[in-house]
Design a protein around this motif. Structure first.
Motif, PDB file in Angstrom:
ATOM      1  N   PRO A  69       0.803  -1.215   0.000  1.00  0.00           N
ATOM      2  CA  PRO A  69       0.000   0.000   0.000  1.00  0.00           C
ATOM      3  C   PRO A  69       0.845   1.278   0.000  1.00  0.00           C
ATOM      4  O   PRO A  69       1.945   1.301   0.555  1.00  0.00           O
ATOM      5  N   HIS A  70       0.289   2.319  -0.595  1.00  0.00           N
ATOM      6  CA  HIS A  70       1.023   3.577  -0.754  1.00  0.00           C
ATOM      7  C   HIS A  70       0.975   4.380   0.550  1.00  0.00           C
ATOM      8  O   HIS A  70       0.029   5.142   0.793  1.00  0.00           O
ATOM      9  N   VAL A  71       1.980   4.204   1.374  1.00  0.00           N
ATOM     10  CA  VAL A  71       2.020   4.903   2.661  1.00  0.00           C
ATOM     11  C   VAL A  71       3.151   5.923   2.715  1.00  0.00           C
ATOM     12  O   VAL A  71       3.385   6.535   3.752  1.00  0.00           O
ATOM     13  N   ASP A  72       3.840   6.143   1.596  1.00  0.00           N
ATOM     14  CA  ASP A  72       5.010   7.032   1.586  1.00  0.00           C
ATOM     15  C   ASP A  72       4.776   8.311   0.788  1.00  0.00           C
ATOM     16  O   ASP A  72       5.725   8.947   0.335  1.00  0.00           O
ATOM     17  N   GLN A  73       3.511   8.738   0.650  1.00  0.00           N
ATOM     18  CA  GLN A  73       3.236   9.927  -0.166  1.00  0.00           C
ATOM     19  C   GLN A  73       3.927  11.174   0.393  1.00  0.00           C
ATOM     20  O   GLN A  73       4.554  11.929  -0.353  1.00  0.00           O
ATOM     21  N   HIS A  74       3.786  11.419   1.681  1.00  0.00           N
ATOM     22  CA  HIS A  74       4.400  12.605   2.286  1.00  0.00           C
ATOM     23  C   HIS A  74       5.920  12.557   2.115  1.00  0.00           C
ATOM     24  O   HIS A  74       6.563  13.555   1.759  1.00  0.00           O
ATOM     25  N   GLN A  75       6.474  11.385   2.345  1.00  0.00           N
ATOM     26  CA  GLN A  75       7.927  11.210   2.229  1.00  0.00           C
ATOM     27  C   GLN A  75       8.395  11.476   0.814  1.00  0.00           C
ATOM     28  O   GLN A  75       9.429  12.134   0.598  1.00  0.00           O
ATOM     29  N   ARG A  76       7.657  11.010  -0.183  1.00  0.00           N
ATOM     30  CA  ARG A  76       8.059  11.222  -1.571  1.00  0.00           C
ATOM     31  C   ARG A  76       7.928  12.700  -1.949  1.00  0.00           C
ATOM     32  O   ARG A  76       8.731  13.229  -2.725  1.00  0.00           O
ATOM     33  N   GLY A  77       6.923  13.364  -1.398  1.00  0.00           N
ATOM     34  CA  GLY A  77       6.806  14.795  -1.627  1.00  0.00           C
ATOM     35  C   GLY A  77       8.006  15.549  -1.086  1.00  0.00           C
ATOM     36  O   GLY A  77       8.551  16.450  -1.748  1.00  0.00           O
ATOM     37  N   GLU A  78       8.443  15.182   0.115  1.00  0.00           N
ATOM     38  CA  GLU A  78       9.624  15.817   0.694  1.00  0.00           C
ATOM     39  C   GLU A  78      10.872  15.532  -0.141  1.00  0.00           C
ATOM     40  O   GLU A  78      11.710  16.412  -0.353  1.00  0.00           O
ATOM     41  N   HIS A  79      10.977  14.282  -0.618  1.00  0.00           N
ATOM     42  CA  HIS A  79      12.195  13.898  -1.332  1.00  0.00           C
ATOM     43  C   HIS A  79      12.300  14.598  -2.686  1.00  0.00           C
ATOM     44  O   HIS A  79      13.384  15.064  -3.071  1.00  0.00           O
ATOM     45  N   ILE A  80      11.179  14.696  -3.409  1.00  0.00           N
ATOM     46  CA  ILE A  80      11.272  15.351  -4.710  1.00  0.00           C
ATOM     47  C   ILE A  80      11.527  16.850  -4.537  1.00  0.00           C
ATOM     48  O   ILE A  80      12.208  17.476  -5.370  1.00  0.00           O
ATOM     49  N   ALA A  81      11.035  17.435  -3.448  1.00  0.00           N
ATOM     50  CA  ALA A  81      11.342  18.837  -3.174  1.00  0.00           C
ATOM     51  C   ALA A  81      12.840  19.005  -2.924  1.00  0.00           C
ATOM     52  O   ALA A  81      13.455  19.981  -3.385  1.00  0.00           O
ATOM     53  N   TRP A  82      13.442  18.066  -2.204  1.00  0.00           N
ATOM     54  CA  TRP A  82      14.886  18.120  -1.955  1.00  0.00           C
ATOM     55  C   TRP A  82      15.653  18.002  -3.269  1.00  0.00           C
ATOM     56  O   TRP A  82      16.638  18.718  -3.487  1.00  0.00           O
TER      57      TRP A  82
END
Length: 503
Positions: free
Chosen positions: A164-177
């Motif tokens: 399940p997709h539980v890393d949405q917030h984390q991926r948002g932070e990572h692409i911003a970085w």
């Protein structure tokens, strides 16, 4: 001087075999927020946009966020509605001060009535407005069908790593970085795409399965100095499009090296087809398991041995709205009723007319209706039932998570109908069961049930598997079945695995 960055979201996964077009109003069952309300409504949520906005504050960016919109997967989007949505996203780029960067939150498997690649069309439109030197990046769902146009138009594409997709917030932070790195170092990565002729891979990307080793290989690639991101997509097999299927996108600064990395990772995805489940239990096999002593007790507390506690969960994935199916098939429910299961629950059957009948009768009334089978009765016929209207509600809830944590959802006006030993949640909107609040908001505690049938394939696992005694995926028919050879594909490339053997 601080950087000016556009952040925008449009998430839709389109099942080409769903006959009902998606309209602007269909986003209301999840969200459709514009301008100032984007930051207000998504604060504290497990979403990419929340991760992007928190990172933007940390980097001191000046941001414009014209739209954050997400709809439940369903049929191709109506042309006029897509044009309206696309215009909302592009409007800030057409007027005023130039942007230093653009980050889009996309699904990557959207289809409209007149385009098989609207995600690519949007990225190409953005590229045309900002020019060749402004970094354009996008997050994707793991089940994206990545087109050449998407890869050509973006500087970086980055999919989820969990299902399940539980890393949405984390991926948002990572692409911003990664965007910050591109802007600060003045490096402009490019996307390098690889694919093979296949419809699925790595057991559809399920966390804990063969995808884990593939992600470890991607991690090793990302440690290379020329690589910004190595993204694995397992594709969405219910979209009849030329770019269907698994893919790899490596974003970086060295064409030869990055294309080589992409091809090698794609070869590993190709090899994972042998670990991809294609056969699933039918309703009779599921009932054989559900009919055991511990499943038919009046309550879980009567089950005796503590090892028997927790519900047996049957995932009715072929009619899963998260796969773009109609969510109105009563086929598995019919088997549960014929098996005379006790202390059971089922969620959800999308049937607005049935909900209206319950509202007219009122709570506590007995009603007889034909339930479900509304959209395609030849595929999943309606089920005649008689039952007690136990509860009526507006169907609104806020997700507990971990997936979509703190995000409000709506099933629309909703009824709980007691039919024999099964409490059935009947909704107005097709609703995939990803959160415990689907049941709890309707006065049903899933942990106390002996048996649960639910519309999902894998997303339910994050919330439900910790309380389940056993989980079984059941193919009871529907528009998201893995009987892919029965689907009327017209546009996909051939030959392709598994329809035509090994290729």
């Amino acid at each position: 001087m601080s950087k000016r960055v556009l952040l925008a979201e449009i998430m839709h996964e389109s099942n080409s075999f769903n006959r009902i077009p998606t309209r602007r109003a269909d986003f209301d069952s999840r969200y459709f927020w514009q301008d100032a309300t984007v930051a207000e409504e998504l604060a504290g949520t497990n979403t990419e946009m929340c991760g992007l906005l928190s990172s933007a504050r940390r980097f001191g960016w000046r941001v414009s966020h014209p739209l954050a919109a997400s709809a439940s997967p369903s049929g191709p989007m109506a042309t006029a509605d897509w044009q309206t949505i696309q215009d909302l996203i592009l409007a800030p780029l057409r007027v005023g001060e130039p942007f230093d960067g653009v980050i889009l939150v996309l699904h990557g498997a959207m289809v409209t009535q007149d385009s098989d690649d609207p995600d690519g069309d949007l990225l190409a439109a953005v590229r045309g407005l900002v020019g060749p030197t402004v970094p354009v990046m996008a997050t994707l769902d793991m089940h994206a069908n990545v087109s050449s146009q998407m890869a050509h138009s973006a500087n970086l594409l980055m999919a989820y790593r969990t299902y399940p997709h539980v890393d949405q917030h984390q991926r948002g932070e990572h692409i911003a970085w990664l965007m910050a790195q591109s802007l600060e170092r003045r490096l402009l990565p490019q996307c390098y795409l690889a694919r093979r002729p296949m419809l699925d891979a790595a057991d559809h990307g399920r966390s804990g399965g063969p995808m884990e080793k593939l992600l470890q290989a991607a991690d090793a690639v990302e440690r290379r100095p020329e690589v910004f991101c190595a993204s694995l997509q397992v594709g969405f097999p219910w979209a009849d499009v030329a770019c269907i299927g698994p893919s790899v996108v490596v974003s970086g600064t060295d064409e030869i090296q990055c294309q080589s990395h992409a091809e090698l990772l794609m070869e590993r995805l190709w090899d994972s087809r042998h670990d991809t489940q294609l056969r699933f239990a039918g309703p009779s096999e599921a009932m054989a398991e559900a009919g055991r002593r511990e499943t038919c007790v009046e309550s879980v507390s009567d089950a005796g041995d503590k090892s028997d506690l927790g519900p047996f969960i049957m995932a009715d994935f072929a009619d899963n709205p998260a796969g773009g199916a109609y969510g109105d098939s009563p086929n598995l429910l019919k088997a549960m009723l014929e098996a005379r299961l006790l202390n059971a629950a089922f969620a959800t059957i999308a049937d607005p007319a049935a909900v209206t009948a319950g509202q007219q009768a009122g709570e506590g009334a007995e009603i007889s209706i034909d339930l479900g089978g509304c959209a395609d009765p030849e595929l999943t016929p309606p089920l005649p039932v008689s039952g007690l209207v136990k509860r009526l509600s507006d169907g609104n809830f806020i997700c507990e998570g971990p997936m979509w944590k703190s995000v409000p959802f709506s099933m629309g006006p909703t009824m709980v109908l007691q039919v024999g030993g099964v409490e059935v949640i009947v909704s107005t909107h097709p609703t995939a069961v990803m959160d415990l609040q689907v049941f709890r908001s309707q006065g049903i505690e899933p942990a106390e049930k002996a048996t649960i049938g639910l519309k999902s394939r894998n997303h339910f696992r994050a919330a439900f598997e910790p309380l389940a005694r056993k989980v079984m995926l059941v193919d009871a028919g529907g528009a998201a079945s893995m009987r892919l050879g029965e689907l009327p594909y017209k546009k996909i490339p051939r030959p392709i695995w598994p329809l035509d053997g090994e290729g």
